[in-house]
Write a protein that holds these residues in place. Structure first.
Motif, short mmCIF file in Angstrom:
data_model
loop_
_atom_site.label_atom_id
_atom_site.label_comp_id
_atom_site.label_asym_id
_atom_site.label_seq_id
_atom_site.Cartn_x
_atom_site.Cartn_y
_atom_site.Cartn_z
N ARG A 154 -2.52 -5.57 -15.83
CA ARG A 154 -1.13 -5.11 -15.80
C ARG A 154 -0.72 -4.40 -14.51
O ARG A 154 0.48 -4.21 -14.27
CB ARG A 154 -0.87 -4.16 -16.98
N VAL A 155 -1.67 -3.99 -13.66
CA VAL A 155 -1.32 -3.19 -12.48
C VAL A 155 -1.42 -4.05 -11.21
O VAL A 155 -2.46 -4.63 -10.94
CB VAL A 155 -2.26 -1.97 -12.35
N PRO A 156 -0.35 -4.13 -10.41
CA PRO A 156 -0.42 -4.87 -9.15
C PRO A 156 -1.45 -4.25 -8.20
O PRO A 156 -1.71 -3.04 -8.24
CB PRO A 156 1.00 -4.74 -8.58
N VAL A 157 -1.99 -5.08 -7.29
CA VAL A 157 -3.02 -4.61 -6.36
C VAL A 157 -2.53 -3.42 -5.54
O VAL A 157 -3.28 -2.46 -5.31
CB VAL A 157 -3.46 -5.76 -5.43
N VAL A 158 -1.27 -3.45 -5.12
CA VAL A 158 -0.76 -2.38 -4.25
C VAL A 158 -0.61 -1.05 -4.97
O VAL A 158 -0.35 -0.03 -4.34
CB VAL A 158 0.59 -2.78 -3.63
N ARG A 160 -3.01 -0.16 -7.48
CA ARG A 160 -4.25 0.07 -8.23
C ARG A 160 -5.03 1.30 -7.79
O ARG A 160 -5.72 1.91 -8.60
CB ARG A 160 -5.16 -1.18 -8.14
N GLY A 161 -4.96 1.66 -6.52
CA GLY A 161 -5.68 2.85 -6.09
C GLY A 161 -5.16 4.10 -6.76
O GLY A 161 -5.91 4.91 -7.30
N GLY A 162 -3.83 4.26 -6.75
CA GLY A 162 -3.22 5.43 -7.38
C GLY A 162 -3.43 5.45 -8.88
O GLY A 162 -3.79 6.49 -9.45
N VAL A 163 -3.21 4.31 -9.54
CA VAL A 163 -3.42 4.26 -10.98
C VAL A 163 -4.89 4.49 -11.33
O VAL A 163 -5.20 5.19 -12.29
CB VAL A 163 -2.92 2.91 -11.55
N SER A 164 -5.79 3.91 -10.53
CA SER A 164 -7.22 4.12 -10.78
C SER A 164 -7.59 5.59 -10.63
O SER A 164 -8.51 6.08 -11.30
CB SER A 164 -8.05 3.26 -9.83
N GLY A 165 -6.89 6.29 -9.73
CA GLY A 165 -7.12 7.73 -9.61
C GLY A 165 -6.78 8.46 -10.89
O GLY A 165 -7.55 9.30 -11.37
N TRP A 166 -5.62 8.14 -11.48
CA TRP A 166 -5.25 8.76 -12.75
C TRP A 166 -6.22 8.38 -13.86
O TRP A 166 -6.59 9.22 -14.68
CB TRP A 166 -3.83 8.34 -13.14
N ALA A 296 -8.61 12.60 -6.42
CA ALA A 296 -8.63 11.26 -7.00
C ALA A 296 -7.33 10.50 -6.74
O ALA A 296 -7.33 9.41 -6.15
CB ALA A 296 -8.91 11.33 -8.50
N VAL A 297 -6.21 11.04 -7.19
CA VAL A 297 -4.93 10.33 -7.05
C VAL A 297 -4.51 10.27 -5.59
O VAL A 297 -4.02 9.24 -5.11
CB VAL A 297 -3.85 11.00 -7.91
N VAL A 298 -4.71 11.36 -4.85
CA VAL A 298 -4.32 11.39 -3.43
C VAL A 298 -5.08 10.33 -2.65
O VAL A 298 -4.49 9.56 -1.87
CB VAL A 298 -4.56 12.79 -2.84
N ALA A 299 -6.40 10.28 -2.83
CA ALA A 299 -7.20 9.28 -2.11
C ALA A 299 -6.83 7.87 -2.53
O ALA A 299 -6.78 6.96 -1.69
CB ALA A 299 -8.69 9.54 -2.36
N GLY A 300 -6.58 7.67 -3.83
CA GLY A 300 -6.19 6.34 -4.29
C GLY A 300 -4.89 5.88 -3.66
O GLY A 300 -4.78 4.72 -3.21
N ARG A 301 -3.90 6.76 -3.59
CA ARG A 301 -2.62 6.39 -2.99
C ARG A 301 -2.75 6.17 -1.48
O ARG A 301 -2.12 5.26 -0.92
CB ARG A 301 -1.59 7.47 -3.28
N MET A 302 -3.55 6.99 -0.82
CA MET A 302 -3.78 6.78 0.62
C MET A 302 -4.43 5.43 0.86
O MET A 302 -4.09 4.72 1.81
CB MET A 302 -4.65 7.91 1.17
N SER A 303 -5.36 5.08 -0.02
CA SER A 303 -6.02 3.78 0.11
C SER A 303 -5.03 2.64 -0.12
O SER A 303 -5.05 1.63 0.57
CB SER A 303 -7.17 3.70 -0.90
N ASP A 304 -4.13 2.81 -1.10
CA ASP A 304 -3.10 1.79 -1.35
C ASP A 304 -2.21 1.60 -0.12
O ASP A 304 -1.89 0.47 0.27
CB ASP A 304 -2.23 2.19 -2.55
N ARG A 305 -1.80 2.70 0.47
CA ARG A 305 -0.87 2.62 1.60
C ARG A 305 -1.51 2.03 2.84
O ARG A 305 -0.88 1.28 3.59
CB ARG A 305 -0.32 4.01 1.91
N SER A 306 -2.77 2.36 3.06
CA SER A 306 -3.46 1.85 4.25
C SER A 306 -4.03 0.46 4.03
O SER A 306 -4.29 -0.26 4.99
CB SER A 306 -4.60 2.80 4.64
N GLY A 307 -4.23 0.09 2.76
CA GLY A 307 -4.87 -1.20 2.47
C GLY A 307 -6.37 -1.19 2.67
O GLY A 307 -7.02 -2.22 2.54
N ARG A 308 -6.94 -0.03 2.97
CA ARG A 308 -8.38 0.08 3.23
C ARG A 308 -9.07 0.77 2.06
O ARG A 308 -8.54 1.73 1.51
CB ARG A 308 -8.63 0.85 4.53
#
Length: 425
Positions: A154-158, A160-166, A296-308
């Protein structure tokens, strides 16, 4: 770039790659469901089982705890991918109404797992405790398999980092709330198990009852043949090397986690010699959770934004290794406080980013839950191997300093090996 199969528009919604971002309400409900299942996993391991086993076999508590948790983890290794495979194939129709393939496993696992905890509370022998814990592990791993598949479903790739953090935060928060529940809110070991059973139901069932779960058309259901089903558990590392490396890195980091946390209560009692080991354990868990929630959430969102993804995984392993080395070099209470904060911060980064990375290397959309179940073997298998390694390290090979030094080395190696994954930056 990912290794996911293309998903043309003709595919049913249950198999298509998600493109619409999930809402906060959905994130909140899956957060609660994961909170329930992780309370059920970790509170017994960290608090209830050690207490129960110490009452039954005080002179051999370390070895008996290793046996019970090892058997439970072995059951988890088998149950998680099998439940995932059956979830991928579930086509449920009741009174002419079609139901999705995931929620029935979430709800069923919660109800049966809660019943297993109630039975576990009544056991007065090591054999009874072991059987009860195995039953609970089977049920909750069936539940976890369906919840894990909800992210790629259900979660788009872009996102997933933030949602995975939660979704990752409950792994620590569940232990905190569980520990508070069974030490400060209710009294007695049996009452603790009952409280956790009730919490699992209250936290998990709303997600299964209130969120969408697209049904799988029977025309797209993979055949259920025993030999083929068992053979599908093997994912060829030559055909899917990134998936194989993701599995190896997850296994090693979780092995380090198992080595470092299994005997934490005994470490505070016999290593640090704290006058209130149970109270100090709660303090460390709170600090660990604080560190995890901050990252967790901060790193996940940073990863989403950078794509890394990989650089965050490596950094997290380095932080966790430093925390373990602090415990090895200076097993004193002030250092334990610092180590708990560092370990939580590192693990928060790891959980959010590595979970997102793994969803990008799944071989096929039709087998998401089964493939994540295979990945979850890398979470559960260390719980089998961890006790087998921890007990001799503590008893015969140098005690807790050796245990935490090995923890640091294994964790660092596991995180660095993520560079072997090619399809995800």
């Amino acid at each position: 770039m990912t290794t996911l199969d293309p998903t043309p528009a003709s595919l049913p919604a249950a198999l298509a790659e998600p493109t619409v971002p999930v809402r906060r309400s959905w994130i909140g409900l899956i957060f609660a469901a994961n909170l329930g299942v992780w309370m059920a996993f970790f509170t017994p391991i960290q608090v209830l089982l050690p207490q129960q086993i110490e009452q039954i076999a005080p002179g051999d508590k370390e070895n008996m705890l290793a046996v019970v948790t090892g058997l439970g983890a072995l059951a988890a290794v088998l149950a998680n991918p099998l439940a995932g495979a059956f979830s991928d194939r579930t086509c449920l129709r009741v009174a002419g109404r079609e139901f999705g393939r995931r929620h029935v496993w979430t709800a069923g696992g919660a109800v049966l797992g809660a019943a297993a905890l109630v039975l576990l509370a009544q056991q007065r022998t090591i054999l009874g405790v072991a059987l009860g814990w195995v039953a609970a592990q089977v049920c909750f791993n069936a539940m976890l398999a369906s919840l894990s598949a909800a992210i790629p479903d259900r979660v788009p790739v872009v996102q997933r980092g933030g949602v995975s953090g939660w979704v990752g935060i409950p792994q620590a928060l569940g232990l905190v709330l569980g520990a508070v529940l069974v030490t400060a809110v209710v009294t007695g070991n049996a009452a603790g198990y009952l409280a956790i059973a009730v919490a699992v139901l209250l936290l998990s069932l709303p997600f299964a009852l209130l969120t969408p779960d697209e049904p799988l058309p029977r025309t797209h259901r993979p055949a259920i043949r025993t030999r083929a089903l068992l053979a599908s558990m093997w994912i060829n590392p030559r055909r899917h090397p990134d998936f194989a490396w993701a599995w190896i890195t997850r296994f090693l980091v979780q092995l380090g986690n198992a080595l470092g946390t299994l005997y934490l209560l005994y470490f505070l009692t016999d290593g640090v010699r704290h006058p209130d080991p149970e109270g100090s354990l709660l303090v460390l868990i709170l600090l660990y959770t604080l560190g995890m929630m901050l990252t967790a959430v901060v790193a996940g969102r940073m990863s989403d934004r950078s794509g890394r993804r990989k650089i965050y995984v490596i950094a997290s392993g380095l932080i966790m290794a430093v925390a373990a080395l602090l415990l090895a070099v200076a097993p004193v209470w002030p250092m334990a406080i610092v180590a708990a904060l560092l370990l939580g911060a590192g693990y928060g980064v790891y959980l959010s980013v590595d979970a997102a990375l793994i969803t990008q290397v799944l071989p096929r959309a039709t087998d998401r839950a089964k493939d994540l179940g295979v990945i979850n073997i890398a979470n559960s298998a260390p719980q089998v191997l961890g006790p087998a390694l921890s007990a001799p390290l503590v008893v015969y090979l140098g005690g807790y300093p050796t245990l935490y030094a090995v923890t640091a080395v294994v964790t660092l190696i596991g995180s660095v090996l993520v560079v072997k994954i090619r399809s995800v930056p």
